[in-house]
Design a protein around this motif. Sequence first.
Motif, short mmCIF file in Angstrom:
data_model
loop_
_atom_site.label_atom_id
_atom_site.label_comp_id
_atom_site.label_asym_id
_atom_site.label_seq_id
_atom_site.Cartn_x
_atom_site.Cartn_y
_atom_site.Cartn_z
N UNK A 1 1.23 -0.90 -0.25
CA UNK A 1 0.10 -0.21 -0.29
C UNK A 1 0.73 1.11 -0.02
N UNK A 2 2.36 1.40 0.81
CA UNK A 2 3.02 2.59 0.63
C UNK A 2 4.10 2.39 1.25
N UNK A 3 5.65 2.82 0.74
CA UNK A 3 6.60 2.52 0.62
C UNK A 3 6.92 4.13 1.13
N UNK A 4 8.17 4.17 2.08
CA UNK A 4 8.94 5.11 2.67
C UNK A 4 10.49 4.24 2.31
N UNK A 5 10.83 5.50 2.56
CA UNK A 5 12.49 4.80 2.00
C UNK A 5 13.78 5.05 3.52
N UNK A 6 13.37 4.87 4.34
CA UNK A 6 14.18 4.92 5.39
C UNK A 6 15.00 5.36 5.52
N UNK A 7 15.99 5.20 4.53
CA UNK A 7 17.54 5.43 4.61
C UNK A 7 18.10 5.00 3.39
#
Length: 387
Positions: A336-342
């Motif tokens: 559903x959603x993807x975030x770049x943590x590093x």
Amino acid sequence: MNTNRRIGLIWLFILLAGQVYAQCDSIKAGDFLEKARLRLIERDYSGATTWAEKARNEYFRCGHWRGFILSNNIKGESLVATSSRGRAIDLLEGTFELVSDKVGPLDSAWYSTFVLLGRGYASRTKSTPAVNYLQTAQRVRATDSVRISLGQAFVDIGRFDSALALYESMIREDSTRSDARDFIAWAYAAMGDYGQMSATADRALELDSSMTVHRYNKAFACFKLGDFRKADSLFRAARSIDIQKGEKNFENVSLELARLVFQKEPDRNAERLWKESLGLGDEPMGLFVAYDEPPQLIGGYAFIKRHLKYPEPARQEGIEGKVILKAIVSERGEVLDVDVLDESPERYGFGTAGRDVLYLCRFQPAKAKGKGVKVSITVPITFRLKN
């Protein structure tokens, strides 16, 4: 007509023709800039970048430096939106170095440049340059948005007095503002002064009891002060208001608070609170769901390797990299959603490539008591060049 006069008229014609040509370029550039703005509003970041570059090139050709700055600002916003903050910082700082002698540093065209730079550095936990850029942006145009970001940057580098003074200046301008008291409450939380946080949240609630964020702040202060039952009560009241209003403030704030309350005081009431806060009605939210079976990537890591596109700038320079992504996987196994943590290194598009491939993935969903549940997972991806 003598020769000198004829030559003079020829030069005048050339000069006027050049001015008309430059004017035509400016009109074309303005059209390109407007298209870039529309694409940015529509979140078509690739299209916004394309039109912004066309506008920038036209403005550069006719020496319209403010337009050149505004075009690069749009490209910078697009880069930030696609997690390419390092490239955005390089672009915007390069723009300032190139044309700051042509457009004064306090010109309004620089406002977005300084804001983007400040927030870009803040997101990379480099708070000192963030403060410097945001202070400059504030001198260009003192908006609430800049003051709030600047206050947060002050908090990040431990300049709590500066942050509090900034937020209190907003209250002096309008004593009925309850949102400014939220920022003060968060500053006190960062200082570890939960008594002051609680008192500030009380004042905010007196000004506007309909804002559930005030209740969450008060609940968090109560939790840190050891009053778990009051934190529980405030949390449930805020969450109930959010549900009635159709808002989703509780999705991030209240779930974490519920988990903390449950850990500290696992009585029946807290356990019910914890279970209730996993969803709205029968629909699980799942970010903190305890599952029996973890999600399984269909096709395994081989699927990612097969569909992963190596960023071309990195390939050309022989650069390898790594990203760590956080993804929300639904109860049906969809991403559903993807975030770049590093992302390391930042300048080459590894984050964007990682996000793109993860959106292609499908999972066998996580299961709790035999039913699919929505969960948050962390996925590392390493980019290696073939020998």
